[in-house]
Each structure stands twice: as structure tokens, then as C-alpha cells.
Design an enzyme around this catalytic site. Structure first.
Site, PDB file in Angstrom:
ATOM      1  N   THR A  28       0.854  -1.203   0.000  1.00 25.77           N
ATOM      2  CA  THR A  28       0.000   0.000   0.000  1.00 25.77           C
ATOM      3  C   THR A  28       0.883   1.244   0.000  1.00 25.77           C
ATOM      4  O   THR A  28       1.970   1.242   0.578  1.00 25.77           O
ATOM      5  CB  THR A  28      -0.886  -0.020   1.263  1.00 25.77           C
ATOM      6  OG1 THR A  28      -1.780  -1.130   1.159  1.00 25.77           O
ATOM      7  CG2 THR A  28      -1.700   1.257   1.411  1.00 25.77           C
ATOM      8  N   GLY A  29       0.376   2.302  -0.648  1.00 31.07           N
ATOM      9  CA  GLY A  29       1.106   3.569  -0.661  1.00 31.07           C
ATOM     10  C   GLY A  29       1.477   3.965  -2.075  1.00 31.07           C
ATOM     11  O   GLY A  29       1.250   3.212  -3.032  1.00 31.07           O
ATOM     12  N   THR A  31       4.385   4.269  -3.554  1.00 35.23           N
ATOM     13  CA  THR A  31       5.433   3.484  -4.221  1.00 35.23           C
ATOM     14  C   THR A  31       4.877   2.126  -4.636  1.00 35.23           C
ATOM     15  O   THR A  31       5.078   1.680  -5.778  1.00 35.23           O
ATOM     16  CB  THR A  31       6.656   3.309  -3.291  1.00 35.23           C
ATOM     17  OG1 THR A  31       6.938   4.559  -2.657  1.00 35.23           O
ATOM     18  CG2 THR A  31       7.878   2.861  -4.079  1.00 35.23           C
ATOM     19  N   ALA A  85       7.888   1.627   2.172  1.00 34.30           N
ATOM     20  CA  ALA A  85       8.207   1.841   3.590  1.00 34.30           C
ATOM     21  C   ALA A  85       8.293   3.337   3.828  1.00 34.30           C
ATOM     22  O   ALA A  85       8.577   4.112   2.915  1.00 34.30           O
ATOM     23  CB  ALA A  85       9.528   1.174   3.954  1.00 34.30           C
ATOM     24  N   GLY A  97       3.313   2.206   7.900  1.00 30.86           N
ATOM     25  CA  GLY A  97       2.016   2.581   8.460  1.00 30.86           C
ATOM     26  C   GLY A  97       1.632   4.024   8.217  1.00 30.86           C
ATOM     27  O   GLY A  97       0.566   4.463   8.664  1.00 30.86           O
ATOM     28  N   GLU A 105      -0.422  -5.035   6.266  1.00 32.36           N
ATOM     29  CA  GLU A 105       0.853  -5.173   5.555  1.00 32.36           C
ATOM     30  C   GLU A 105       1.763  -6.177   6.274  1.00 32.36           C
ATOM     31  O   GLU A 105       2.437  -6.990   5.635  1.00 32.36           O
ATOM     32  CB  GLU A 105       1.553  -3.819   5.446  1.00 32.36           C
ATOM     33  CG  GLU A 105       0.847  -2.861   4.506  1.00 32.36           C
ATOM     34  CD  GLU A 105       1.391  -1.446   4.544  1.00 32.36           C
ATOM     35  OE1 GLU A 105       1.232  -0.737   3.543  1.00 32.36           O
ATOM     36  OE2 GLU A 105       1.954  -1.036   5.572  1.00 32.36           O
ATOM     37  N   LYS A 123      13.900   7.650   1.891  1.00 38.17           N
ATOM     38  CA  LYS A 123      13.417   6.769   2.971  1.00 38.17           C
ATOM     39  C   LYS A 123      14.550   6.096   3.751  1.00 38.17           C
ATOM     40  O   LYS A 123      14.320   5.543   4.821  1.00 38.17           O
ATOM     41  CB  LYS A 123      12.512   5.674   2.382  1.00 38.17           C
ATOM     42  CG  LYS A 123      11.364   6.173   1.523  1.00 38.17           C
ATOM     43  CD  LYS A 123      10.348   6.898   2.357  1.00 38.17           C
ATOM     44  CE  LYS A 123       9.120   7.341   1.582  1.00 38.17           C
ATOM     45  NZ  LYS A 123       8.358   6.270   0.991  1.00 38.17           N
TER      46      LYS A 123
HETATM   47  C1  5RP Z   1       1.253   2.245   4.266  1.00 29.54           C
HETATM   48  C2  5RP Z   1       2.718   2.099   4.262  1.00 29.54           C
HETATM   49  C3  5RP Z   1       3.439   2.554   3.062  1.00 29.54           C
HETATM   50  O1  5RP Z   1       4.178   1.516   2.522  1.00 29.54           O
HETATM   51  C4  5RP Z   1       4.345   3.657   3.456  1.00 29.54           C
HETATM   52  O2  5RP Z   1       3.542   4.665   4.073  1.00 29.54           O
HETATM   53  C5  5RP Z   1       5.093   4.232   2.269  1.00 29.54           C
HETATM   54  O3  5RP Z   1       4.207   4.926   1.459  1.00 29.54           O
HETATM   55  P1  5RP Z   1       4.716   5.758   0.220  1.00 29.54           P
HETATM   56  O4  5RP Z   1       5.244   4.776  -0.766  1.00 29.54           O
HETATM   57  O5  5RP Z   1       3.476   6.486  -0.260  1.00 29.54           O
HETATM   58  O6  5RP Z   1       5.750   6.729   0.708  1.00 29.54           O
HETATM   59  O7  5RP Z   1       3.334   1.607   5.177  1.00 29.54           O
HETATM   60  O8  5RP Z   1       0.706   1.867   5.500  1.00 29.54           O
END
Ligand code: 5RP
Length: 232
Positions: A28-29, A31, A85, A97, A105, A123
Site C-alpha cells: 500500500t502507498g 510506491t 516503507a 504505516g 501489511e 526513505k
Molecule cells: C502504508 C505504508 C506505506 O508503505 C508507506 O507509508 C510508504 O508509502 P509511500 O510509498 O506512499 O511513501 O506503510 O501503511
């Protein structure tokens, strides 16, 4: 290269690990969204895989792309999960999260033979904790649970403010209907110690520390993709 280009490049590297017949956890997210998008194109071209989404948002995206989906109840063992992440260190310890999905996840990642992280270079950190640690908490006794979390963080050497996550004045709820707190710790000197302490708090469903779960990370930088791996 824009941040979105870097995220897509990391996703492209993970896609190269996908083989026909795989059972995949879909993260999720923003990426992970690139990964699901690229996977959808491969499925359209005839690749046969099945996915388990880690959130309702990812489910909707995967369905819109025609990716066949299953559940962990029907398919309790997966070959690989690919997910983003919020932070990772060089030992592949993660904070997740930020998108409110870390419980699902973690369940999906732990049901997988391997978890692969995709991220842009922003990150990667020396010490976890700059990103507030997400904590999924049940409604009953949430204030008491918050106090115990505060005490656990202080005992683990990272005192900080524990804040209820809200949007437009209302609490953000997870897909499971629980509350989210974010622990503004700044620096987590001993993530294992903190995780041990948090794991013992009733009412805290799960925290966003992923320790010993990820096997490989593709971190996209302006100079190319860096691979961090726990195994050869
Ligand atoms: C969602 C997550 C995502 O993997 C994390 O927030 C990274 O998101 P993004 O790729 O939008 O930076 O843990 O619960």
C-alpha cells in the site's frame, strides 16, 4: 529524476523478481501503487499471478487493472510481498504505516516467503525514528493504552509525544476500524527493545516496526538503484 520516477524505478526492479504462478502480497502507498500499476500491465500481457492486497485502496487499484485477487484465508502462504516503507535502515529494519495499513501489511508480509521493499532514497536513514511511528489501537481504553505506549517508549530510550492521527478534525480509522496514534520519537536507538515493549501492551493491535521481516530492498537514487539484502 522526480521522486515519482525514482519510486517507479524501484518498483520496476521488484517486478523483475515476479515469476509466472506466483502468489503475491500487494503493498500500500504511492510506491507500491507503481508496482501494482506495472504488474497490471504484465497481467494484461498474459502473466498469470494471483495477489493479496494489503488495503482496500490497493484492492480497488488491482481490481481496476484486472489483477486476479485472493485472500489469505484462501491462500495462506504467499511467495513474495512487494511493499513500500516510510523509513528503512541498512539492516532492513522498517517503519511502516504512514498510509494506515501496517497491520494488514505485516500480516501479509509475514505470510510470504520473502518481503521486498521498494523505496526512493529519501526513505533510507541511519537511525529509525525521524518518521513518527504508527500505532494501531482499539477504541476501548485508548487513552490508557496511549499512556502505556508513552511509558514504553521512554523506557526504550526514546521518549516522545504520542498523537492521535486525525483528518479534517476526525480520527483516522484503519481498514479494520481501529484508531491510529503516531509516536514522535525522533530517534529510536534500539528498535528491537521498543518493539518488545510495545508487543506487550494490550489494546495496541500492532506497531509499524517491521524487524527481521524484509529480505531485500530496492532503493532508487538519482545515480541508480541500490540493493540492500539480508541474504545473497
Ligand atoms: C502504508 C505504508 C506505506 O508503505 C508507506 O507509508 C510508504 O508509502 P509511500 O510509498 O506512499 O511513501 O506503510 O501503511
Amino acid at each position: 529524476m522526480s521522486l515519482e520516477d525514482l519510486k517507479r524505478e524501484a518498483a520496476r526492479q521488484a517486478l523483475a523478481l515476479v515469476e509466472p504462478g506466483m502468489r503475491l502480497g500487494l503493498g500500500t502507498g504511492s510506491t507500491a501503487r507503481h508496482f501494482v500499476d506495472l504488474l497490471g500491465a504484465r497481467v494484461r500481457d498474459g502473466l498469470k499471478i494471483v495477489g493479496v492486497p494489503t488495503s482496500e485502496a490497493t484492492r480497488a487499484q488491482a481490481e481496476s487493472l484486472g489483477i486476479p485477487l485472493t485472500t489469505l484465508d484462501a491462500t495462506p502462504e504467499l511467495d513474495m510481498t512487494v511493499d513500500g516503507a516510510d523509513e528503512l535502515d541498512r539492516s532492513l529494519r522498517l517503519i511502516k504505516g504512514g498510509g494506515a495499513a501496517h497491520l494488514r501489511e505485516k500480516i501479509v508480509a509475514c505470510a510470504s516467503a520473502r518481503m521486498v521493499v521498494i523505496a526512493d532514497e529519501t526513505k533510507l536513514v541511519d537511525t529509525l525514528g525521524r518518521f513518527p511511528l504508527p500505532l494501531e489501537v482499539v477504541h476501548f481504553g485508548a487513552s490508557a493504552t496511549r499512556r502505556r505506549i508513552e511509558a514504553a517508549a521512554a523506557a526504550a530510550g526514546c521518549p516522545g509525544e504520542i498523537v492521535l492521527r486525525t483528518r479534517e478534525g476526525a480520527p483516522v480509522l484503519t481498514d479494520g476500524g481501529n484508531l491510529l496514534f503516531d509516536a514522535r520519537l525522533g530517534r529510536i536507538p534500539d528498535p528491537e527493545d521498543l518493539a518488545d515493549r510495545l508487543d506487550r501492551i494490550p489494546g495496541l493491535v500492532d506497531h509499524g516496526l517491521f524487524l527481521g521481516i524484509a529480505e531485500r530492498a530496492f532503493v532508487a537514487t538519482a545515480k541508480g538503484v541500490v540493493v540492500i539484502a539480508t541474504t545473497g
